[in-house]
Design a protein around this motif. Sequence first.
Motif: not given
Length: 251
Positions: A200-209
Amino acid sequence: MENTFIVYFFILGLVLGSFFNVVGLRVPKGELFTQKRSYCPKCLHKLTWLELIPLLSYLLLNGRCRYCNRDIPKMYPIMESVSGLTFMCSYLILGFQRELVLALLLMSLFHIIIVSDLNYMIIPDKVLLFFLVPIIIYRTFTPLTPWWSSLLGVFVGIAGTGLIIIISRGGMGGGDMKLFGLIGLAMGTNLLLLSFFLATVLATIASIWLLITRVISKKNPIPFAPFIVAGTTIAFYSGTLIIDWYVIRFF
């Protein structure tokens, strides 16, 4: 001798990685990869064995099909290389112990679902069912402590993800739910929860970027499987250390 095994596992990963690419691309389309030779995805010309050597053929052909001269998708050599590296690293980290079997099973499964999810936004049930059998056999002869952690992991993985799907109205897919159930069976409840958190953390960071750089818009869905794979891989190899650090640091 050690270097021989390192090279062996790297080559094994390359060879199997080439096959996993085919599985990930064909199973969602219902193609019988056992009855149809590999072909160029652009011109559909059947490939010879010289064009099917993992990684090496791509380099020798300069990344182009020699029949239509179009670019060969970079996914092929990238995923083959990743497969070789993950097999090699699994051996380097675990050596010849039972857990190496589970590691190679998971790395193989992850390769296939990444290819499938990136190309079709699908995690095929047939692939999950295929890997379910050897993982059940593995956990039967190599149970976790406590033994019921695997069963609880299956329940938490399926029920927890299912609840998120209902609340988010489809924010995740049924394939993600089944995959988390399989991960729970393989790794137990604690590492499953850590895998979900990290994914979830990795997906959130990637989505924001991706949103900031305007690669995607808010309406564009992104495949979640690669983040599940990344989070689960971290949890599998370093999960115990992460959990112990967290407990000592905050409790």
